[in-house]
Scaffold this motif. Structure first.
Motif, short mmCIF file in Angstrom:
data_model
loop_
_atom_site.label_atom_id
_atom_site.label_comp_id
_atom_site.label_asym_id
_atom_site.label_seq_id
_atom_site.Cartn_x
_atom_site.Cartn_y
_atom_site.Cartn_z
N ARG A 223 3.00 14.91 7.26
CA ARG A 223 3.31 13.58 7.85
C ARG A 223 2.57 12.63 7.06
N ILE A 224 3.22 11.21 7.10
CA ILE A 224 2.43 10.19 6.47
C ILE A 224 1.87 9.16 7.29
N MET A 225 0.70 8.53 7.05
CA MET A 225 0.25 7.72 8.07
C MET A 225 -0.14 6.33 6.80
N ALA A 226 0.25 5.21 7.39
CA ALA A 226 -0.16 4.21 6.62
C ALA A 226 -0.41 2.90 7.18
N PHE A 227 -1.36 1.95 7.01
CA PHE A 227 -1.88 0.81 7.62
C PHE A 227 -1.44 -0.24 6.45
N GLN A 228 -1.02 -1.27 6.85
CA GLN A 228 -0.53 -2.63 6.16
C GLN A 228 -1.16 -3.76 6.58
N THR A 229 -1.75 -4.29 5.75
CA THR A 229 -2.68 -5.57 6.14
C THR A 229 -2.82 -6.34 4.48
N ASP A 230 -3.29 -7.59 4.69
CA ASP A 230 -3.60 -8.48 3.51
C ASP A 230 -4.70 -8.09 2.86
N SER A 231 -4.90 -8.10 1.66
CA SER A 231 -6.40 -7.50 0.85
C SER A 231 -7.28 -8.41 0.96
N ASP A 232 -7.07 -9.63 1.61
CA ASP A 232 -8.38 -10.12 1.67
C ASP A 232 -8.64 -10.39 3.38
N LEU A 233 -7.96 -9.57 4.21
CA LEU A 233 -8.35 -9.54 5.53
C LEU A 233 -9.18 -8.18 5.92
N ILE A 234 -9.52 -7.47 5.13
CA ILE A 234 -10.33 -6.33 5.49
C ILE A 234 -11.46 -6.00 4.72
N GLU A 235 -12.41 -5.68 5.18
CA GLU A 235 -13.83 -4.96 4.60
C GLU A 235 -13.22 -4.16 3.71
N HIS A 236 -13.95 -4.36 2.48
CA HIS A 236 -13.76 -3.39 1.43
C HIS A 236 -13.96 -1.89 1.53
N ALA A 237 -15.14 -1.63 2.46
CA ALA A 237 -15.54 -0.26 2.65
C ALA A 237 -14.64 0.41 3.43
N GLN A 238 -13.72 -0.47 4.08
CA GLN A 238 -12.68 0.36 4.92
C GLN A 238 -11.28 0.69 3.97
N LEU A 239 -11.37 0.37 2.82
CA LEU A 239 -10.51 0.71 1.69
C LEU A 239 -10.77 2.00 1.12
N LYS A 240 -12.09 2.40 1.03
CA LYS A 240 -12.56 3.48 0.10
C LYS A 240 -12.49 4.88 0.53
N THR A 241 -12.59 5.23 1.65
CA THR A 241 -12.98 6.58 2.03
C THR A 241 -12.11 7.12 3.30
N LYS A 242 -11.98 8.24 3.49
CA LYS A 242 -11.23 8.80 4.44
C LYS A 242 -12.01 8.74 5.74
N GLU A 243 -13.11 8.69 5.90
CA GLU A 243 -13.72 8.50 7.12
C GLU A 243 -13.53 7.12 7.60
N ALA A 244 -13.38 6.12 6.67
CA ALA A 244 -13.38 4.49 6.96
C ALA A 244 -12.00 4.23 7.43
N PHE A 245 -10.95 5.42 6.99
CA PHE A 245 -9.52 5.27 7.24
C PHE A 245 -9.17 5.71 8.72
N ILE A 246 -9.90 6.88 8.72
CA ILE A 246 -9.78 7.60 10.20
C ILE A 246 -10.33 6.57 11.40
N ASN A 247 -11.63 6.19 11.17
CA ASN A 247 -12.09 5.10 12.11
C ASN A 247 -11.10 3.89 12.21
#
Length: 375
Positions: A223-247
Motif C-alpha cells: 500500500r502507498i500512503m502520501a501526504f501532499q502539502t506546500d513545502s513552506d507550510l510544514i515543520e521540517h522535522a515532520q519531513l525527515k523521519t518515519k516516526e514524524a510521518f506516522i504522527n
C-alpha cells in the motif's frame, strides 16, 4: 586515461522513465533511436495510478496483451476511490461508466522495468548509468556528452539529429541550453509504503487543514500512503523521519484506521516534488521536451503517467508527419514547433482549469493558507 565511446543516431532520448521509454518504443519503428538514463535500473517512485485510456496506448504500441498478463506482478485493477473531499461524508468514485474500462494500480518500479525491457527489444542503443554532462549544436547535429555514473573516467558521446528531453521535472537537457522552468505552486509529497491489511480495494483521498492524504492498494499486498502539502507550510522535522510521518498520519481519521493495522510495516520514502510546473519553451532547434520535462501535474489529477505516454505518441506522430529528421527545412521545422507547442499548451490549460475546479470544491478550512492559495 579517459575512455570515450561514440554513437550517431537519428534521435537521442534523455531519460528512461515512462515518457522516454514510451517514446523509444514508438519511434524505433521509423528511426535509429538512443535511450539514455542516469540510473542503472528503475527505483521506487510515488505515482502508481494509470488511467483506463492508457489501454489504447498499450494497444498501439503492441504491448497490451503482454502488459495485461502481468497482473499482481506489475499491476492490479483500480476499482475506484472513496473520497473525503469537500465533506466529512464519503463519496464513491468508480470507473464503471468509463468506456475504456478499469485503470490500474501499479508497482511503479516493475512497470518502468517492463517498459525498459520493451525499449531494449526495439532499440539496441539503450545506455544506462550515463548522465548528461555537456551538449552543443554543430553541423546540424546535437553533440551530447554523457558521463558514466559508475566509472569516473568513462564518457559517451552521441551525435543526434534530434533530441528529446524526457528527464522529468529536472529537464536536464533544457536546463543545459538555458530554458527556464516556472512553478505554479510549492506542492510536495511525503510518502511511505506499507503492508496492505485492508479488505477494501478502493483508493482513499482525504482532505485536511494543511493539505490532503492519499492511500491506495498496490500489487503484492502493498500500500502507498502520501501526504501532499506546500513545502513552506510544514515543520521540517515532520519531513525527515518515519516516526514524524506516522504522527502526522495519525491526525487523519482515514489514515489512522489503516495505520493501526500496519504501523509496524511502514517504510518511509521521504519527500518528492509534486508541484505544477511548466517549461517556458517545450521545443526548439531540433529538440523537444516530453512528459514531466515539459509539464508536470499535481498528483490530484492522477494523470501524470498517462500524459507522459500520450504525449510520447503525439510527439511521434508529429515527427513522422513533418519528417523533420530526414528532410529538415525551416518551414517544416517551424510548423512542427508551432503544432507541438500548441498541443502541450492546450493540455496545460485544460489541466489548470480542472485543477482549480477540484480544489475549489473543498471549503471546510477557509482560513487555511494551503486552501486559500488554491482558491
Amino acid at each position: 586515461m579517459e575512455i570515450t565511446q561514440s554513437n550517431s543516431v537519428d534521435i537521442a532520448i534523455i531519460g528512461g522513465g515512462v515518457a522516454g521509454c514510451t517514446a523509444a518504443i514508438a519511434l524505433s519503428n521509423s528511426y535509429n533511436v538512443a535511450l539514455i538514463d542516469k540510473l542503472s535500473e528503475p527505483v521506487e517512485r510515488v505515482g502508481e495510478c494509470l488511467a483506463p485510456a492508457a489501454r489504447r496506448i498499450f494497444k498501439q504500441l503492441g504491448l497490451l496483451d503482454e502488459f495485461e498478463k502481468k497482473i499482481n506482478e506489475i499491476h492490479q485493477r483500480n476499482n475506484g476511490m472513496q473520497s473525503y473531499w469537500g465533506s466529512k461524508n464519503v463519496q464513491i468514485v468508480d470507473p464503471l461508466r468509463n468506456p475504456d474500462g478499469f485503470g490500474w494500480q501499479l508497482n511503479r518500479k516493475e512497470f518502468e522495468s517492463f517498459l525498459r525491457k520493451k525499449a531494449v527489444e526495439r532499440s539496441p542503443n539503450c545506455f544506462w548509468s550515463y548522465q548528461l554532462f555537456q551538449c552543443k549544436f554543430e553541423n546540424e547535429h546535437w553533440v551530447l556528452t554523457f558521463a558514466s555514473t559508475n566509472e569516473i573516467s568513462k564518457k559517451k558521446v552521441i551525435r543526434a539529429k534530434f533530441v528529446i528531453d524526457a528527464s522529468g521535472r529536472q529537464s536536464h537537457f533544457a536546463k543545459k541550453i538555458g530554458v527556464e522552468r516556472q512553478s505554479v505552486d510549492k506542492l510536495i509529497s511525503i510518502w511511505a509504503t506499507l503492508t496492505n491489511e485492508e479488505i477494501s480495494t478502493l483508493s482513499t483521498i482525504s482532505a485536511s487543514q494543511s493539505g490532503w492524504w492519499y492511500t491506495a492498494p498496490l500489487p503484492n499486498k502493498k500500500r502507498i500512503m502520501a501526504f501532499q502539502t506546500d513545502s513552506d507550510l510544514i515543520e521540517h522535522a515532520q519531513l525527515k523521519t518515519k516516526e514524524a510521518f506516522i504522527n502526522l498520519a495519525l491526525c487523519n481519521e482515514q489514515m489512522k484506521t489503516i495505520l493501526e493495522k500496519s504501523k509496524n510495516s511502514i517504510q518511509f520514502n521521504g519527500i518528492v516534488a509534486a508541484n505544477s510546473t511548466q517549461l517556458k519553451q517545450v521545443t526548439g532547434q531540433q529538440w523537444a521536451a516530453l512528459g514531466d520535462a515539459a509539464i508536470s501535474f499535481d498528483p490530484l489529477s492522477s494523470q501524470g503517467m498517462f500524459n507522459a505516454m500520450a504525449n510520447a505518441l503525439q510527439l511521434t506522430d508529429l515527427l513522422t508527419e513533418h519528417q523533420i529528421i530526414f528532410q529538415p527545412n525551416s518551414e517544416k521545422t517551424n510548423q512542427f514547433q508551432r503544432e507541438y507547442s500548441e498541443q502541450v499548451n492546450q493540455i496545460w490549460k485544460h489541466y489548470l482549469h480542472h485543477k482549480r475546479i477540484f480544489y475549489s470544491q473543498e471549503l471546510r478550512w477557509s482560513n487555511s493558507e494551503f486552501w486559500k492559495r488554491r482558491r
